[in-house]
Enzyme design. Structure first.
Site, mmCIF file in Angstrom:
data_model
loop_
_atom_site.group_PDB
_atom_site.id
_atom_site.type_symbol
_atom_site.label_atom_id
_atom_site.label_comp_id
_atom_site.label_asym_id
_atom_site.label_seq_id
_atom_site.Cartn_x
_atom_site.Cartn_y
_atom_site.Cartn_z
ATOM 1 N N THR A 172 62.592 10.377 18.627
ATOM 2 C CA THR A 172 63.366 10.568 19.834
ATOM 3 C C THR A 172 63.620 9.686 21.030
ATOM 4 O OG1 THR A 172 61.690 11.983 20.660
ATOM 5 C CG2 THR A 172 63.114 13.245 19.309
ATOM 6 N N THR A 210 63.061 8.769 24.470
ATOM 7 C CA THR A 210 62.146 8.467 25.380
ATOM 8 C C THR A 210 60.710 8.393 24.774
ATOM 9 O OG1 THR A 210 63.468 9.760 27.076
ATOM 10 C CG2 THR A 210 60.976 9.434 27.550
ATOM 11 N N CYS A 211 60.609 9.034 23.703
ATOM 12 C CA CYS A 211 59.125 9.037 23.222
ATOM 13 C C CYS A 211 59.110 7.642 22.276
ATOM 14 C CB CYS A 211 59.269 10.059 22.017
ATOM 15 S SG CYS A 211 59.370 11.961 22.630
ATOM 16 N N SER A 212 60.164 7.244 21.938
ATOM 17 C CA SER A 212 60.002 6.062 21.036
ATOM 18 C C SER A 212 60.269 4.638 22.128
ATOM 19 C CB SER A 212 61.100 5.850 20.129
ATOM 20 O OG SER A 212 61.025 6.828 19.234
ATOM 21 N N LEU A 240 55.299 6.456 24.133
ATOM 22 C CA LEU A 240 54.163 6.107 23.106
ATOM 23 C C LEU A 240 53.877 4.621 23.227
ATOM 24 C CD1 LEU A 240 52.380 6.372 20.743
ATOM 25 C CD2 LEU A 240 54.104 6.498 19.093
#
Length: 172
Positions: free
Chosen positions: A50, A52-54, A58
């Site tokens: 996704t 923001t996560c990527s 993280l």
């Protein structure tokens, strides 16, 4: 604060003795295996691959891994309500070498942390709310949960669960 929930994660690990094209096997990992006698940071996010996560969440923890180690953290685990195959491919895609990817496919850990939300409006089903936590010997010492936890994804806030917020807390 509270203790982390007692769950077993279904993970895949490389086993060179298997050989061939797919040298992986299933391995159960318990919360005791991860947290007992250790200082651990959890990075919990809605989903692999996704935006923001990527792009930020993280990668921020991966980039500052050495700083976390210098601050006394034993390990950083990225938890998401995704299966082991997805978590492995996501980590590989991002070039993650230090943060350990922890699949919570059934959402058992996330539910026990009271961070499970329904994202049916996006077709995601049950997912983790975005947060980070400092856990020492199984006890949650600090929790940075994003505001507005709800079953409607909305703006997907990313204000306090970032690597810098956790590092600043650790350096106090």
């Amino acid at each position: 604060m509270a203790r982390v929930p007692n769950v077993t994660f279904k993970t895949r690990v490389r086993d060179e003795s298997i050989g061939g094209e797919n040298p992986f096997r299933w391995q159960d990992v318990t919360t005791d295996d991860i947290f007992k006698g250790k200082k651990v940071v959890i990075v919990a996010l809605p989903g692999a691959f996704t935006p923001t996560c990527s792009s930020t969440h993280l990668p921020g923890y991966e980039a500052k891994y050495a700083e976390f180690k210098a601050a006394g953290v034993d390990e950083i685990y990225c938890v998401s309500v995704n299966d082991a195959f997805v978590m492995f491919q996501w980590g590989k895609n991002l070039g993650v070498k230090n943060v350990k990817m922890l699949p919570d496919g059934n959402g058992d850990f996330t539910r026990g942390m009271n961070m499970l939300v329904k994202k049916n409006n996006l077709g995601f089903g049950d997912r983790s709310w975005r947060y980070s936590a400092l856990v020492e010997d199984g006890e949650v010492k600090q929790l940075f949960a994003e505001a507005g936890k709800s079953d409607d994804f909305g703006d997907d806030p990313f204000e306090v669960s970032d690597a810098d917020t956790m590092l600043n807390y650790l350096k106090k």
